[in-house]
Design a protein around this motif. Structure first.
Motif, PDB file in Angstrom:
ATOM      1  N   SER A 165       0.818  -1.216   0.000  1.00 33.57           N
ATOM      2  CA  SER A 165       0.000   0.000   0.000  1.00 33.57           C
ATOM      3  C   SER A 165       0.849   1.262   0.000  1.00 33.57           C
ATOM      4  N   THR A 166       2.115   1.129   0.389  1.00 32.55           N
ATOM      5  CA  THR A 166       2.983   2.317   0.476  1.00 32.55           C
ATOM      6  C   THR A 166       4.208   2.238  -0.428  1.00 32.55           C
ATOM      7  N   ASP A 172       1.159   8.822   2.440  1.00 35.65           N
ATOM      8  CA  ASP A 172      -0.302   8.735   2.487  1.00 35.65           C
ATOM      9  C   ASP A 172      -0.799   8.037   1.228  1.00 35.65           C
ATOM     10  N   SER A 230      -3.647   7.405   0.181  1.00 34.98           N
ATOM     11  CA  SER A 230      -4.858   7.969  -0.422  1.00 34.98           C
ATOM     12  C   SER A 230      -4.547   9.022  -1.479  1.00 34.98           C
ATOM     13  N   GLN A 231      -3.324   9.560  -1.473  1.00 33.74           N
ATOM     14  CA  GLN A 231      -2.953  10.572  -2.465  1.00 33.74           C
ATOM     15  C   GLN A 231      -2.411   9.961  -3.760  1.00 33.74           C
ATOM     16  N   ASN A 252      -2.252   8.099  -7.263  1.00 37.76           N
ATOM     17  CA  ASN A 252      -3.074   7.858  -8.448  1.00 37.76           C
ATOM     18  C   ASN A 252      -2.163   7.348  -9.558  1.00 37.76           C
TER      19      ASN A 252
END
Length: 345
Positions: A38-39, A125, A127-128, A130
């Motif tokens: 995820s990171t 983060d 969520s940032q 894309n």
């Protein structure tokens, strides 16, 4: 999650020698984005040259568009046995703001060979992120410098002997033809090797301040090797290293006399010689006349490439500095008039 992309770039290449028609070299660039966690994301670009060897290729990657300004860190690495990107971590901040800061420059990609460029991005983060906004590696070339690789040239142009003064700070230089690449240098006494390198810039290279004091006295070879993955050029010279010189002094009366007579004159010759192997500078010569002379004059006469800092004088020779290369000498001629007064002796 894996995203595949492919780009095709055609580069016009002209030879260094005149040919009736230029020919084209093609760069193919495949790149892929892998989400490791995820990171963490891994971006790989595989760049291949077809129909010719290609130099001076610039790549641009806008990381900020996909991962958010200030939201990531990254590392860059490469895999290739024949070609390489130069300074891949230098001035490459990946912020997508200043293109000049986001460029990687490759020195050489050979025909039908490949460079794999890998960028590992770690985000703060998720969520940032894309990934679809990542515009990928953009490759471009400079038509003025993208040329077929030709025969290399390298030479060693300046290579003084190694003496007392320069053995801990030895300098030499030469010429080269593959600007931006390294010239590898080996300085050797046959037992001990000193390895160093210099960057070919403006068709020249130089080494300064090299400590060669650990080499034995005698013949020293300097070897320069220049390579562009296709061709190799090499030059070698021999210099002499020595830390001693044989200095001798001979003094004689030119008339063959071993005594002097009050009221008479005498002429002496003092010869300071250097039998080598080193050139020696700043030799200080002194010759004090005995009591009883009423007048005296002298001249300093160098042979070969020797030098006297003072050409002539009167009285005793006092702190006269001379430079005497190996095999040369300086000759002092001293003319003396002796006093007729016994009280002067």
């Amino acid at each position: 999650m894996v995203i595949f992309f492919r780009a095709l770039i055609v580069v016009l290449i002209t030879s260094l020698v005149f040919i009736p028609k230029a020919y084209a070299a093609t760069l193919t660039a495949d790149w892929v984005v892998n989400q490791d966690s995820s990171t963490q994301y891994t971006i790989e670009a595989t760049v291949t040259a077809v129909n010719g060897n290609v130099r001076n290729i610039t790549s641009f990657l806008d990381l900020a568009a996909a991962f958010g300004v200030g939201n990531y860190s990254f590392s860059v690495s490469q895999t290739s046995t024949t070609s390489q990107f130069l300074n891949i971590n230098s001035n490459y901040d990946g912020d997508g703001v200043t293109p000049g800061d986001d460029q990687l420059v490759t020195n050489t990609i050979l025909q039908n060979t490949t460079v794999v460029l890998t960028v590992v991005v770690t985000v703060t983060d998720p969520s940032q992120v894309n990934p679809s906004a990542l515009n990928g590696f953009v490759f471009s070339t400079n038509p003025n410098t993208v040329i077929p690789i030709t025969a290399l040239l390298v030479s060693i142009d300046t290579y003084p002997d190694i003496g007392i003064a320069n053995q801990t700070s030895y300098s030499f230089d030469g010429s080269c033809s593959e600007n931006g690449s390294l010239v590898n240098i080996v300085v050797s006494d046959g037992v001990t090797n000193i390895n160093t390198s210099a960057t070919c810039s403006l068709d020249s290279w130089s080494i300064s301040g090299l400590d060669v004091s650990g080499l034995n006295d005698g013949s020293i070879t300097i070897t320069a090797t220049h390579s562009n993955f296709v061709n190799t050029a090499q030059a070698q010279v021999t210099v002499n290293k020595a830390t001693t010189a044989d200095i001798s002094v001979l003094k004689a009366d030119l008339n063959g006399s071993t005594t002097y007579t009050p009221g008479a004159t005498s002429t002496y010759e003092i010869v300071v010689s250097n039998a080598g192997p080193l050139d020696v500078d700043n030799i200080v010569v002194n010759d004090t006349l005995p009591s009883g002379f009423s007048a005296a004059s002298w001249s300093c006469n160098p042979t070969g490439s020797a030098n006297c800092d003072t050409a002539s004088g009167s009285g005793s020779i006092s702190n006269i500095t001379v430079d005497i290369p190996a095999g040369d000498s300086v000759i002092f001629i001293v003319s003396v008039t002796w006093s007729a007064d016994p009280n002067d002796y």
